[in-house]
Motif scaffolding. Structure first.
Motif, PDB file in Angstrom:
ATOM      1  N   ARG A 267      -0.938  13.704  10.280  1.00 13.14           N
ATOM      2  CA  ARG A 267      -1.119  15.147  10.477  1.00 13.14           C
ATOM      3  C   ARG A 267      -0.713  15.620  11.866  1.00 13.14           C
ATOM      4  O   ARG A 267      -0.314  16.753  12.061  1.00 13.14           O
ATOM      5  CB  ARG A 267      -2.572  15.532  10.191  1.00 13.14           C
ATOM      6  N   TYR A 268      -0.838  14.716  12.861  1.00 12.57           N
ATOM      7  CA  TYR A 268      -0.530  15.138  14.229  1.00 12.57           C
ATOM      8  C   TYR A 268       0.798  14.561  14.718  1.00 12.57           C
ATOM      9  O   TYR A 268       1.013  14.422  15.917  1.00 12.57           O
ATOM     10  CB  TYR A 268      -1.697  14.788  15.165  1.00 12.57           C
TER      11      TYR A 268
ATOM     12  N   ILE B 175       1.980  14.331  18.699  1.00  9.57           N
ATOM     13  CA  ILE B 175       1.816  15.335  19.761  1.00  9.57           C
ATOM     14  C   ILE B 175       1.034  14.805  20.960  1.00  9.57           C
ATOM     15  O   ILE B 175       1.114  15.368  22.041  1.00  9.57           O
ATOM     16  CB  ILE B 175       1.124  16.621  19.232  1.00  9.57           C
ATOM     17  N   GLY B 176       0.253  13.732  20.766  1.00 12.46           N
ATOM     18  CA  GLY B 176      -0.538  13.179  21.868  1.00 12.46           C
ATOM     19  C   GLY B 176      -1.714  14.076  22.227  1.00 12.46           C
ATOM     20  O   GLY B 176      -1.892  15.155  21.654  1.00 12.46           O
ATOM     21  N   ILE B 177      -2.533  13.605  23.177  1.00 17.90           N
ATOM     22  CA  ILE B 177      -3.770  14.315  23.517  1.00 17.90           C
ATOM     23  C   ILE B 177      -3.908  14.327  25.044  1.00 17.90           C
ATOM     24  O   ILE B 177      -3.722  13.286  25.690  1.00 17.90           O
ATOM     25  CB  ILE B 177      -4.996  13.576  22.904  1.00 17.90           C
TER      26      ILE B 177
ATOM     27  N   ARG C 105     -12.316  19.751  18.230  1.00 17.91           N
ATOM     28  CA  ARG C 105     -10.883  19.717  17.933  1.00 17.91           C
ATOM     29  C   ARG C 105     -10.132  20.194  19.158  1.00 17.91           C
ATOM     30  O   ARG C 105     -10.579  21.123  19.827  1.00 17.91           O
ATOM     31  CB  ARG C 105     -10.533  20.658  16.796  1.00 17.91           C
TER      32      ARG C 105
ATOM     33  N   ALA D 128      -2.921  10.373  12.087  1.00 14.97           N
ATOM     34  CA  ALA D 128      -1.615  10.050  12.694  1.00 14.97           C
ATOM     35  C   ALA D 128      -0.519  10.858  11.998  1.00 14.97           C
ATOM     36  O   ALA D 128       0.364  11.417  12.649  1.00 14.97           O
ATOM     37  CB  ALA D 128      -1.347   8.556  12.598  1.00 14.97           C
TER      38      ALA D 128
ATOM     39  N   THR E 112     -11.455  18.627   8.809  1.00 14.02           N
ATOM     40  CA  THR E 112     -12.820  19.176   8.833  1.00 14.02           C
ATOM     41  C   THR E 112     -13.408  19.099  10.240  1.00 14.02           C
ATOM     42  O   THR E 112     -14.456  19.682  10.506  1.00 14.02           O
ATOM     43  CB  THR E 112     -13.761  18.368   7.912  1.00 14.02           C
TER      44      THR E 112
ATOM     45  N   LEU F 285     -13.483  13.514  21.603  1.00 11.17           N
ATOM     46  CA  LEU F 285     -12.889  13.579  20.260  1.00 11.17           C
ATOM     47  C   LEU F 285     -13.822  13.132  19.138  1.00 11.17           C
ATOM     48  O   LEU F 285     -13.661  13.565  17.997  1.00 11.17           O
ATOM     49  CB  LEU F 285     -11.607  12.733  20.200  1.00 11.17           C
TER      50      LEU F 285
ATOM     51  N   ASP G 245       1.026   6.223  16.787  1.00 13.74           N
ATOM     52  CA  ASP G 245       1.929   7.276  16.300  1.00 13.74           C
ATOM     53  C   ASP G 245       2.786   7.815  17.440  1.00 13.74           C
ATOM     54  O   ASP G 245       2.497   7.594  18.608  1.00 13.74           O
ATOM     55  CB  ASP G 245       1.143   8.401  15.590  1.00 13.74           C
TER      56      ASP G 245
ATOM     57  N   SER H 292      -5.784  21.945  13.356  1.00 16.19           N
ATOM     58  CA  SER H 292      -6.639  21.069  12.547  1.00 16.19           C
ATOM     59  C   SER H 292      -6.909  21.710  11.182  1.00 16.19           C
ATOM     60  O   SER H 292      -6.815  21.070  10.141  1.00 16.19           O
ATOM     61  CB  SER H 292      -7.941  20.798  13.286  1.00 16.19           C
TER      62      SER H 292
END
Ligand code: ADP
Length: 268
Positions: free
Chosen positions: A163-164, A191-193, A207, A161, A219, A201, A188, A213
């Protein structure tokens, strides 16, 4: 061996019957492909940092020894790459341990609210004040399970959460009871997906954006580990996300894993 499924079938053969033995080669091929892809992925992940380290060692051998600035720069970058390989190897070992013990879960009595308070503190230090971190504890219910594995799974979701999600964003940890199940979630405003990525995922090394990433130290194995840990606890992972708005990763634990909170008796 999951790739070696034999089926036996009696078929008419004149006035007798014969036994037909067949092997499901499709499945065998699928297992082979998965294995091959996995080895290719691991090799690729290790090759990149090794190439970088090799290159810097050559630079150091040629000119670094005489230039302290080059020395320092190369050593810092080599340390980063070494850490990246260490994380990868640790994640691979965790995955392999989890795959070996799918049905063996330690039965710790876990105080989830206490665990989440600790995770919030960790999140604060990881985010270094760049995000607003919130905690909602709707219940004091405890959980039966493997404390270390669940802690690392939850911590994985929290660090993703962070990191993105861009600086200034919100991250909230929740623990609540919904439809009789214990739900831990991390929401969070990142950026969302895109919807087409969501079902994939939890595959190893999948990724959405490989560059991002790597840049943030991922990783590509985090969600594969989370999924395994949850499966061992008969729990389900739910992912709800909207590109540009944010994501919510929830772990749903069945009632059999929950231990209701007993209010302590007040003194007479
Ligand atoms: P990684 O180490 O790459 O983060 P993970 O298995 O933890 O690997 O996650 C797989 C991919 O899922 C990530 O590369 C990223 O594209 C996506 N992802 C995971 N968590 C989030 C999130 N909170 N917001 C947006 N994308 C996410």
């Amino acid at each position: 061996n999951p790739g070696l499924t034999l089926s036996l079938q009696f078929v008419p053969y004149g006035d007798k019957q014969k036994l037909l033995v067949s092997r499901d080669v499709t499945r065998l091929e699928r297992v082979h492909t998965m294995r091959r892809d996995f080895v290719a992925n691991v090799s690729h992940e290790l090759r990149t940092p090794l190439t970088v380290i090799g290159g810097f060692l050559e630079t150091l051998a040629e000119e670094g020894a005489s230039d302290p600035e080059t020395n320092k720069w190369a050593l810092t970058l080599m340390t980063d790459q070494t850490r990246r390989m260490q994380r990868l190897v640790e994640d691979l070992l965790t995955l392999s341990r989890l795959e070996d013990s799918e049905n063996l879960v330690r039965e710790d009595n876990i105080n989830i609210p206490a665990m989440l308070r600790e995770l919030c503190q960790e999140a604060e230090s990881l985010s270094a004040g760049h995000h607003r971190i919130g905690l909602n504890l709707d219940t004091k219910t405890k959980l039966m399970g493997s404390m270390d594995d669940l802690r690392s799974a939850f911590s994985n979701l929290v660090s993703n959460a962070i990191r993105y999600t861009a600086e200034g964003g919100d991250i909230t940890l929740n623990w609540e009871i919904r439809d009789g199940q214990g739900v831990f979630s991390v929401q969070d405003s990142g950026i969302g997906i895109e919807p087409e990525h969501i079902p994939r995922l939890t595959e190893r090394f999948y990724r959405v954006d490989r560059g991002r990433s790597r840049e943030t130290g991922g990783t590509g194995l985090g969600l594969a580990i989370v999924k395994h840990v949850l499966t061992c606890h008969q729990a389900k992972l739910e992912i709800v996300s909207e590109p540009g708005k944010g994501s919510c990763f929830s772990a749903w634990f069945p009632p059999a894993r929950l231990i209701a909170h007993k209010a302590s008796k007040s003194p007479p």
